[in-house]
Design an enzyme around this catalytic site. Structure first.
Site, short mmCIF file in Angstrom:
data_model
loop_
_atom_site.label_atom_id
_atom_site.label_comp_id
_atom_site.label_asym_id
_atom_site.label_seq_id
_atom_site.Cartn_x
_atom_site.Cartn_y
_atom_site.Cartn_z
N CYS A 125 -2.52 4.33 -0.20
CA CYS A 125 -2.48 3.07 0.53
C CYS A 125 -1.06 2.50 0.51
O CYS A 125 -0.55 2.04 1.53
CB CYS A 125 -3.47 2.08 -0.07
SG CYS A 125 -3.61 0.53 0.85
N CYS A 126 -0.41 2.53 -0.66
CA CYS A 126 0.97 2.06 -0.76
C CYS A 126 1.90 2.91 0.10
O CYS A 126 2.84 2.38 0.71
CB CYS A 126 1.44 2.10 -2.21
SG CYS A 126 0.72 0.82 -3.28
N CYS A 208 0.35 -7.43 -2.39
CA CYS A 208 -0.78 -7.57 -1.49
C CYS A 208 -1.88 -8.39 -2.15
O CYS A 208 -2.11 -8.29 -3.36
CB CYS A 208 -1.32 -6.18 -1.11
SG CYS A 208 -0.18 -5.18 -0.14
N CYS A 211 -4.55 -6.77 -4.41
CA CYS A 211 -4.02 -6.05 -5.58
C CYS A 211 -3.25 -6.96 -6.53
O CYS A 211 -2.52 -6.48 -7.42
CB CYS A 211 -3.12 -4.91 -5.13
SG CYS A 211 -3.97 -3.68 -4.11
N CYS A 236 4.42 1.09 -6.96
CA CYS A 236 3.84 1.42 -5.66
C CYS A 236 4.48 2.64 -5.03
O CYS A 236 4.04 3.11 -3.99
CB CYS A 236 3.94 0.24 -4.71
SG CYS A 236 5.64 -0.27 -4.41
#
Length: 240
Positions: A125-126, A208, A211, A236
């Protein structure tokens, strides 16, 4: 296979670190903005360190590019901070977004909040939301400035003021590396730096929204980022 350009920049990073690692952030920034104009930019996470660097850069050379990454999952306060920063310094922070098709593929395959499931999915995702846009932002640059400090995390103890970033093929400049939290807050107070109001609500590090959480008194300042993971995993990919 590294290119001749990368080998030259790598040697230059070692040389510049020896020359500049003991200077003040303002002197470091002033030198690098002058000698690498057009090839240097601040990659801002909108954190307090990067807001301080934005202030220093705007006072030295307001034409220096400042950019940030909009992952699509930021806090509303972060978006408002971009506007406040632009107004205060008369600049335009450039915002880079992830490719919509990559986000759609990730969500379709693994779920909207897949980052909670495994470290691998969180890093994916990162990668989609941060690393790929960052690569686009780095095009044409030789040096990127960022706000790393050693006392932020156990993962940042070996960071240098000027270092070679093999992952992106650039020199990374960390002018605030040796600053303490007290020095950071004193500069913010003295110079009236605009910052995210979530910092006053127990969020020392803000990324984010899904997170990031507030931390309890006594917790490490990075404890609120990816709190479900072990400390040694809490990067990340931008700074690993």
């Amino acid at each position: 296979m590294s290119t001749e350009r990368e080998e030259n920049l790598k040697r230059l990073a070692d040389q510049l670190n020896e020359e500049w690692s003991n200077h003040s952030p303002e002197k470091i920034i002033s030198y690098f903005l002058e000698h690498f104009a057009g090839r240097i930019a601040l990659a801002s996470s909108l954190g307090q360190e990067d807001q301080v660097l934005t202030d220093m850069i705007a006072k030295i050379d307001p034409q220096t590019p400042v950019f940030t990454l909009d992952t699509g999952r930021l806090f509303p306060e972060s978006y408002r901070l971009i506007d406040r920063t632009n107004r205060k310094y008369g600049i335009s922070v450039k915002v880079y977004f992830p490719e919509a098709s990559q986000v759609e593929e990730l969500v379709h395959k693994s779920g909207v909040n897949c980052f909670y499931d495994t470290i691998e999915l969180r890093r994916e995702c990162c990668r989609v939301r941060k690393i790929e846009p960052l690569k686009r932002a780095f095009q044409g640059l030789d040096i990127w400035i960022c706000g790393l400090r050693r006392d932020q995390s156990v993962t940042r103890q070996e960071v240098r003021v000027v270092e070679w970033d093999a992952k992106f093929g650039l020199i990374k400049l960390n002018p605030l590396l040796y600053w303490s939290e007290e020095e950071l807050q004193e500069y913010i107070k003295t110079h009236r730096i605009p910052y995210n109001p979530l910092h006053d609500k127990g969020f020392p590090s803000i990324g984010c929204q899904p997170c990031t959480r507030a931390i309890a008194p006594g917790e490490d300042i990075r404890a609120g980022r990816w709190w479900w993971e072990n400390p040694e995993h809490k990067e990340c990919g931008l700074h690993r």
